[in-house]
Write an enzyme that holds these catalytic residues in place. Structure first.
Site: not given
Ligand code: AMP
Length: 543
Positions: A185, A331, A441, A446
């Site tokens: 990630t 994670e 995002k 990212w």
């Molecule tokens: P990833 O590891 O790429 O799946 O990204 C995870 C991150 O996405 C989280 O720590 C949040 O910052 C963001 N994220 C995931 N779900 C949500 C949600 N429902 N609302 C706002 N941010 C989210």
């Protein structure tokens, strides 16, 4: 005194064994590079997974050797999920949307020995070849007839690779804590970090994923995972669906194509789907433009970024479909919370209901959450106090691969600091209000603000640069570059041109603004919260 229960270890292969026996005729339908609509059954899938496992085992790799995939969602990728992990190796899913330096870093850091690859990513790998010399064999997801010419080492078609594998291969048994899959990630600063899942964590996550609190799949469902298999194991759906005999539809490279997705959903009778908000925007736009509605789709799980109220409302009002927002991370395997309506809220007005549904949801069983202030003190669940969101549980990462003990995210032993800021209301509904990690995002992937800032200050007339995410209706967020100039201000086009050979094209800021001074914290860091407030209503020219 211990209980007198058998000590059967949890394993991913046990899902394959179960589905082969209980749901052999359940279909898996895929769009692939070499077939617009491939169709077969769980019986076929897991027989071929055994063949693959046999071939890999006979190559004599050490247990837990990393074997990579660089591919879209389809049936061969699913065979790799089971064949690689089931044989005791680690299935390292690589994200093709990353740019070359990140891909090189990840493949070398993971020490991948073999790579399965979609034909369309071969040109990318040809370019990386001089830098990823430890990969000994490239297996291309196609058959002999369609195999493109390649000088990648050991290049061979997937069909030729598994042809001599023994379909009666017996899945080995091992400790359930053995690593099963690896996903990097780039959601925090610095190099991407590897999250290493285990058989145990994957099984427990899939079991809870199958409950009514999350996916609620059954043999009567047809699921279409739009979330990529290279992004947190498609949220666990390739493991959860075979446990309960759900038909799977894999969209291959058609993930971002609203019309193709719509047609697949209709022709295959899809009842449930899951993906990031950007995907649903494309799908809704297509349905709106073509004046169509969904005849079988009943519910969607949307997460990975905040879900706009307009998306939830349009699904409800135009299509009668329930959008369930979820929160999670690479994670956290990823399921952390899901937004389901408690019976006590059945009589909310449509507006109150919408307000509730825009929250990230309630923690699922197995995930403990807390919010803390800067002093590390736990804050109340009053819906107003916002603090750093920390989580713990059996499918939450305890350390990053190859970086043991070297991460701020694990500064408090036993808890994982998510880098998100949240409130939790008295009913347990968690809402993300901000982010402490310095990233943006966009469309579910990212962008590192820090990398962009470092690249921008390389320009001789840029004294200081800050990059923040600004709301965008299609991509959720897009980068805005904020600059303090030194001498003459370079034009926006000049700055973008300057950055264009330093970062991936989709990272380039949507706009550039000049300010006199960038606010700083007491320790001299850029005060992103103040900038985000100042530019909260900023209208990007790309909107
Ligand atoms: P990833 O590891 O790429 O799946 O990204 C995870 C991150 O996405 C989280 O720590 C949040 O910052 C963001 N994220 C995931 N779900 C949500 C949600 N429902 N609302 C706002 N941010 C989210």
């Amino acid at each position: 005194m211990h209980g007198l229960m058998m000590d059967k270890q949890l394993s991913i292969a046990s899902i394959a064994e179960f589905a082969e026996l209980q749901f052999p005729d359940t279909e898996i339908v895929s769009v692939t590079a070499d077939n617009p609509l491939h169709r077969y059954t769980y019986r076929d899938c897991f027989r071929r997974s055994r063949q693959l496992a046999d071939v890999l085992t006979k190559r004599g790799y050490e247990p837990a050797t990393r074997i990579a995939t660089l591919a879209w969602n389809d049936y061969r990728h699913m065979e790799c999920y089971y064949g690689i992990s089931g044989a005791g190796f680690v299935c390292h899913t690589v994200n093709p949307r990353l740019f070359p330096e990140q891909l090189t870093y990840i493949i070398n850091h993971a020490d991948d020995k073999l790579m399965f690859v979609d034909p369309m990513f071969m040109p990318l790998l040809e370019k990386l070849k001089p830098a990823i010399t430890k990969v000994e064999t490239f297996v291309v997801f196609t058959d002999e007839q369609s195999m493109p010419a390649s000088d990648l080492p050991g290049a061979i078609s997937y069909e030729a690779f598994i042809a001599d594998g023994d379909p009666s291969f017996v899945w080995p048994e091992f400790d359930e804590h053995r690593a099963s899959a690896l996903c990097y990630t780039s959601g925090t600063t610095g190099n991407p970090k590897g999250v290493l899942y285990s058989h145990r964590s994957t099984l427990l996550h899939a079991l809870v994923g199958n409950t009514g609190a999350v996916l609620a799949l059954s043999p009567r469902d047809v699921v279409l995972p739009v979330v990529p298999m290279f992004h947190v194991n498609a949220w666990g759906m390739p493991y959860a669906a075979p446990m309960v005999g759900t038909k799977i539809v894999y969209p291959g490279p058609k993930m971002g194509d609203g019309e193709a997705l719509y047609n697949l959903m209709e022709s295959e009778g899809v009842t449930m789907s899951a993906g990031v908000p950007t995907v649903w925007l494309a799908l809704l736009a297509y349905a709106r433009g073509a004046d169509k509605t969904f005849s079988t789709l009943k519910r969607t799980l949307v997460g990975g970024a905040a879900v706009p109220a307009a998306v939830i409302a349009e699904f409800r009002d135009r299509h009668g479909i329930d959008v369930q927002q979820g929160w999670g991370m690479t994670e956290t395997s990823p399921i952390g919370s899901v937004n389901k309506v408690l019976p006590k809220f059945d009589n909310l007005t449509p507006d109150e209901w919408l307000e509730l549904r825009t929250k990230a949801g309630r923690a699922v069983f197995g995930v403990e959450m807390k919010i803390v202030n800067d002093a590390g003190e736990t804050l109340p669940w009053d819906g107003e106090s916002a603090g750093a969101l920390k989580v713990r549980g059996p499918w939450i990462c305890s350390d990053y691969f190859g970086l043991a003990g070297d991460s701020e995210a694990h500064a408090e032993p036993g808890w994982f600091d998510t880098g998100d800021v949240a409130t939790i209301d008295p009913d347990g509904y968690m809402a993300i209000t901000d982010r402490t990690k310095d990233v943006i995002k966009s469309g579910g992937e990212w962008i590192s603000s820090i990398d962009l800032e470092n690249a921008a200050v390389g320009h001789p007339q840029v004294a200081e640069a800050a990059v923040i995410g600004v709301a965008h209706p299609k991509w959720t967020e897009r980068p805005l570059l904020i600059v303090v100039a030194e001498g003459d201000r370079p034009s926006k086009d000049e700055l973008i041109e300057f950055l264009s050979d330093k970062v991936a094209k989709w990272w380039l800021p949507d706009d550039v603004v000049y300010i006199e001074e960038i606010p700083h914290t007491a320790t001299g860091k850029i005060l992103k919260t103040a900038l985000r407030k100042q530019f909260a209503d900023y209208q990007l020219p790309t909107v």
